[in-house]
Scaffold this motif. Structure first.
Motif, PDB file in Angstrom:
ATOM      1  N   GLU A  33       0.822  -1.202   0.000  1.00 17.76           N
ATOM      2  CA  GLU A  33       0.000   0.000   0.000  1.00 17.76           C
ATOM      3  C   GLU A  33       0.868   1.269   0.000  1.00 17.76           C
ATOM      4  O   GLU A  33       1.993   1.285   0.499  1.00 17.76           O
ATOM      5  N   ASN A  34       0.300   2.326  -0.562  1.00 13.03           N
ATOM      6  CA  ASN A  34       0.871   3.668  -0.480  1.00 13.03           C
ATOM      7  C   ASN A  34       2.333   3.723  -0.940  1.00 13.03           C
ATOM      8  O   ASN A  34       3.217   4.215  -0.236  1.00 13.03           O
ATOM      9  N   SER A  44       8.639   4.667  -7.981  1.00 13.47           N
ATOM     10  CA  SER A  44      10.044   4.493  -7.619  1.00 13.47           C
ATOM     11  C   SER A  44      10.193   3.671  -6.335  1.00 13.47           C
ATOM     12  O   SER A  44      11.108   2.853  -6.206  1.00 13.47           O
ATOM     13  N   GLN A  45       9.260   3.850  -5.384  1.00 15.21           N
ATOM     14  CA  GLN A  45       9.310   3.062  -4.156  1.00 15.21           C
ATOM     15  C   GLN A  45       9.004   1.600  -4.435  1.00 15.21           C
ATOM     16  O   GLN A  45       9.607   0.703  -3.846  1.00 15.21           O
ATOM     17  N   CYS A  46       8.066   1.362  -5.339  1.00 15.36           N
ATOM     18  CA  CYS A  46       7.713  -0.007  -5.719  1.00 15.36           C
ATOM     19  C   CYS A  46       8.928  -0.707  -6.327  1.00 15.36           C
ATOM     20  O   CYS A  46       9.272  -1.839  -5.966  1.00 15.36           O
ATOM     21  N   TYR A  73       7.754  -7.085 -10.060  1.00 12.21           N
ATOM     22  CA  TYR A  73       6.834  -6.103  -9.507  1.00 12.21           C
ATOM     23  C   TYR A  73       6.028  -5.484 -10.636  1.00 12.21           C
ATOM     24  O   TYR A  73       6.409  -5.541 -11.812  1.00 12.21           O
ATOM     25  N   ALA A  74       4.875  -4.908 -10.266  1.00  9.65           N
ATOM     26  CA  ALA A  74       4.025  -4.199 -11.230  1.00  9.65           C
ATOM     27  C   ALA A  74       3.420  -3.000 -10.523  1.00  9.65           C
ATOM     28  O   ALA A  74       3.063  -3.085  -9.340  1.00  9.65           O
ATOM     29  N   TYR A  75       3.306  -1.906 -11.252  1.00 11.24           N
ATOM     30  CA  TYR A  75       2.703  -0.687 -10.702  1.00 11.24           C
ATOM     31  C   TYR A  75       1.484  -0.373 -11.554  1.00 11.24           C
ATOM     32  O   TYR A  75       1.597  -0.060 -12.738  1.00 11.24           O
ATOM     33  N   ILE A 101      -6.061   5.533  -6.867  1.00 11.22           N
ATOM     34  CA  ILE A 101      -4.751   5.350  -6.257  1.00 11.22           C
ATOM     35  C   ILE A 101      -4.063   4.164  -6.920  1.00 11.22           C
ATOM     36  O   ILE A 101      -4.622   3.069  -6.972  1.00 11.22           O
ATOM     37  N   ALA A 102      -2.866   4.381  -7.424  1.00  9.07           N
ATOM     38  CA  ALA A 102      -2.128   3.305  -8.065  1.00  9.07           C
ATOM     39  C   ALA A 102      -1.703   2.276  -7.021  1.00  9.07           C
ATOM     40  O   ALA A 102      -1.528   2.590  -5.841  1.00  9.07           O
ATOM     41  N   LYS A 103      -1.513   1.054  -7.461  1.00 10.62           N
ATOM     42  CA  LYS A 103      -1.186  -0.047  -6.569  1.00 10.62           C
ATOM     43  C   LYS A 103       0.156  -0.654  -6.963  1.00 10.62           C
ATOM     44  O   LYS A 103       0.457  -0.817  -8.138  1.00 10.62           O
TER      45      LYS A 103
END
Length: 827
Positions: free
Chosen positions: A368-369, A373-375, A388-390, A399-401
């Protein structure tokens, strides 16, 4: 026999009031039997007893009133699916206010709505058949039970398929056993409890077909007919529940989603003119719709699912595991990496390959949140993260996940028609120019800074410790009552030999900022636990007996006298206690990494437990238990060994804690009995749970359950997967005896673990949870077997205890604890 008299009276009234056929309610004194039916107010649905085509059995069901009966395709709900009747039964309101179905021939009840009805409502409930097809049990304006909450094989507009994240309860569709047999079949459809933002069709206990991931709360048009009628699919979630439902723009349209006996979900609409059901859509259809059709690390290409060439293609950086079988069309082995990944100390030397227009794979974990770049950074910094996927959400918050994957990538499709996303997959090799992410140099820089900071912090802790020891003597004042209680915390000869430092209440209040909520770490049966800082900046965990608790005084005495006598690197250290002004407080060393369960059962945190860490934790717990059984000054049976009672220090070393329920044995004592069984169900051995009989083998059994949890990453206490709930040990046992032990290993470490070591741990775990205490090894033997080389053979295990599955009509799982004093949060 009161129900029998009531039944005869209601049967007589039913014969007198035969005009009840066609009414929409059943009230006390009225029953439905034979050819009598209830019909909804507008005539859309009917309820009564039916016999399927080509069958001699009878069931209570709801069907479309406008569709010819006895057509099996008209039945949308069945009550007594597991208890067929040889002749039409009787539906009535029982004396307890519930709707029941009685077998007229055998004079027994075969089905009940089975809800708790208040005494005031027992003679005043009514059953109503709604025009939505919902059978409702009511008292006044309150709904007590409804068939929509217990669907069969059909999903009507307004029915929810759901998963309750808090209780584990699932609401699923279950297919008929055959087209002419309404008994529960092989297929179920529902929300995936492990990844609750996707749906599954299961065949028995195996994934059969999986939906795309639902990214956010959403209601979308999934189909629009030529007449303008639109069908809407809704996905919703809140703190407790995730569910899907659907609706139709024209309520007069007869529409249903049907799970067929062959495992297909079909969207059907009744055509009054042709008197047939029109198939609007179905799933699965082709190769790519079937779960994991191409195996791990492979994508099924949606643009050529029926091609004579293989629709399966290995991902970039991977090659077919069995090339010859792959060419022949046997893809289940999937693909493996062409080169082993280089990833150490949090530094990853490869890059992330981008794959577009995909249905995201199974086993995703939602973070979450997170920004893009953090993902990227979180996956890049975790050696166990494989992709990973954004994804941009379509809910109102937009809100993007961030989704990440650990272990194998399964059931990935390319050119998928619904939910086309981008995924970044970790591969070996040089990073292409312009590829997004942090550089290796910057990661190395961050690592150096972190090491320097950690060293400085360590020096401060060491300095603080000596300063605290110097000042400790100044804090030893206590009241007469404290001295009296401490004097009772003796274990030999009536003298105070606990060697336990005493703290005054003033120093405890200062350390915890007067028991501030900001300092609170958690709360268990004993009471709340606070983080405290003593003189010298030493961090401690302060366990305070709750004044509201009816338990804890005995446990306080027990724990203070036991832990003070125990000195082992794998046992939590008790630093002191305080008994003053009605307060009873224990002070422990602070464990910055909290308890094992916080890592092991959290989808993201568990990835921090690589196989080496898990194996070290297993060995450490085993050494700690062996110490209290054999080598400590007291021979102790813990009686509540479980993941939440294993704390982790700053370097993830385990320390067994919570000795409030422990029992001291004599040096030559082998076993004992108790009339008060305490502990946690799921970890108790059968002889203890049933008869109060306990010995060292109780702890061995608990260790076996814990060992299987650590290897599998699955929680025993809430182990629910399918309709027939089973224990973790039974699930492991079934895979083990079929030679599929590798499937037990947690997917997040399966690819990188030492397989022979993990399989040996599984075998030892199964030996520990055997039914008979004599069949279980001692902790000495456990440690020898865990550390044995690959060539050493182990004893053959028998079927584990408590391994018979429950046969329940509902898919509900609860964590069931008896008296247990556990601190559920960090200490």
């Amino acid at each position: 026999m009161g129900w029998l008299l009531r039944y005869l009276v209601t049967l007589l009234l039913s014969l007198i009031l035969s005009f009840c056929t066609g009414q929409d309610k059943i009230v006390p004194g009225i029953s439905i039997s034979g050819n009598l039916t209830l019909t909804s107010s507008l005539g859309a649905f009917a309820l009564g007893f039916f016999s399927p085509e080509n069958s001699s059995k009878y069931f209570l069901g709801i069907w479309y009133n406008t569709v010819p009966v006895p057509s099996n395709t008209a039945i949308v709900w069945v009550a007594n699916r597991k208890s067929p009747l040889d002749s039409p039964g009787v539906l009535m309101l029982a004396s307890d206010g519930n709707l029941v179905v009685l077998d007229e021939a055998r004079k027994v009840m075969v089905w009940s709505s089975n809800v708790s009805v208040s005494a005031a409502a027992k003679n005043s409930t009514t059953g109503s058949l709604m025009d939505t097809g919902n059978l409702v049990l009511r008292f006044g304006g309150d709904t007590l039970w409804e068939s929509f909450e217990h669907p069969s094989d059909n999903m009507l507009p307004g029915i929810k398929v759901s998963f309750n994240k808090r209780t584990g309860q699932q609401r699923r569709l279950t297919s008929w056993a055959a087209p002419d047999d309404p008994q529960p079949g092989n297929f179920t459809f529902g929300i995936d409890p492990e990844v609750p933002f996707q749906t599954f069709i299961w065949k028995e206990t195996t994934g059969y077909s999986r939906s795309s991931i639902f990214v956010g709360k959403d209601t979308s048009t999934v189909f629009q007919n030529q007449d303008g009628t639109a069908y809407f699919l809704s996905y919703n979630f809140d703190a407790d529940e995730v569910y899907i439902t659907y609706s139709v723009s024209d309520s007069s349209v007869q529409l249903r989603v049907w799970l067929s006996p062959t495992g297909q979900l079909e969207l059907l609409q009744w055509q009054g003119s042709s008197r047939t059901w029109l198939l609007l859509a179905k799933y699965p259809v082709d190769n790519c719709d079937f779960y994991a059709r191409c195996g791990p690390y492979s994508a099924c290409h949606r643009d050529e699912p029926q091609s004579p060439r293989s629709p399966c293609k290995c991902l970039t950086g991977f090659t077919a595991k069995f090339p010859n079988k792959w060419v022949a069309g046997e893809w289940s082995g999937g693909c493996v990496r062409e080169n082993v990944l280089t990833c150490g100390n949090g530094i990853f030397e490869g890059y992330f390959s981008k794959l577009e227009k995909v249905k995201l794979p199974d086993h995703s974990v939602l973070l979450e949140n997170r920004s893009m770049s953090q993902c990227d950074s979180e996956c890049r910094h975790n050696c166990s993260c494989t992709a990973y996927a954004y994804v941009n959400a379509t809910d109102t918050n937009n809100i993007a996940k961030c989704f990440v994957w650990f272990g194998e990538l399964m059931d990935l499709e390319q050119n998928h028609d619904i939910g086309q996303y981008e995924i970044y997959i970790r591969v070996h090799g040089s990073e292409p120019a312009g590829n997004k992410g942090l550089s290796v140099n910057s990661l190395r820089q961050s690592l150096v800074i972190a090491i320097v900071s950690s060293a400085a912090g360590l020096l401060a802790i060491i300095f603080g410790y000596f300063l605290w020891k110097k000042n400790l003597g100044k804090e030893g004042r206590t009241t007469g009552r404290m001295s009296e209680i401490i004097s009772n915390v003796s274990v030999a000869g009536g003298r105070n030999d606990t060697e336990l430092p005493l703290f005054n209440l003033r120093s405890i209040l200062a350390a915890t900022n007067n028991f501030s909520e900001a300092n609170k770490l958690g709360e268990g049966g004993f009471g709340p636990v606070y983080k405290g800082i003593l003189l010298g900046d030493q961090e401690v965990a302060i366990k305070r007996l709750s004044k509201k608790s009816g338990q804890g005084h005995l446990e306080f005495m027990n724990e203070s006298k036991l832990i003070a006598k125990l000195q082992h690197t794998n046992l939590v250290r008790l630093l002191g206690c305080c008994i003053e002004e009605e307060e009873m407080i224990l002070i422990y060393e602070y464990m910055p990494n909290r308890s094992l369960d916080k890592f092991l059962f959290d989808p993201f945190e568990k990835t921090k437990l690589d196989w080496g860490t898990r194996f070290r934790i297993i060995e450490g717990i085993a050494q700690g238990v062996l110490y209290i059984h054999k080598y400590s000054r007291l021979k102790i049976i813990h009686r509540d060994l479980k993941a939440s009672n294993v704390l982790l220090d700053g370097t993830m070393n385990p320390k067994v804690s919570d000795f409030g329920m422990a029992r001291i044995f004599g040096i030559n004592q082998v076993e004992a009995n108790t009339n008060k069984v305490v502990g946690t169900y799921g970890y108790m051995s059968p002889e203890y749970a049933l008869y109060g009989h306990f010995s060292e083998k109780l702890d061995v059994f608990s260790f076996g359950v814990l060992l299987l949890e650590i290897v599998s990453g699955k929680r025993n206490a809430s182990f629910y997967r399918f309709e027939n709930s089973r224990t973790l040990a039974r699930w492991v046992w079934e895979l083990w005896k079929e030679g599929r032990g590798v499937e037990v290993i947690d997917a997040s470490v399966r690819e990188t673990c030492r397989t022979h070591e993990a399989l040996r741990c599984i075998q030892v775990g199964l030996l520990c949870v055997q039914e008979e205490p004599a069949d279980r090894p001692t902790m000495s033997s456990v440690i020898r077997m865990i550390g044995a080389d690959e060539a050493t053979s182990l004893p053959v295990s028998k079927e584990p205890a408590f391994s018979t599955p429950r046969n329940s009509s509902s898919i509900t799982t609860y964590s069931n604890n008896v008296v247990t004093f556990t601190l559920p949060e960090a200490r």
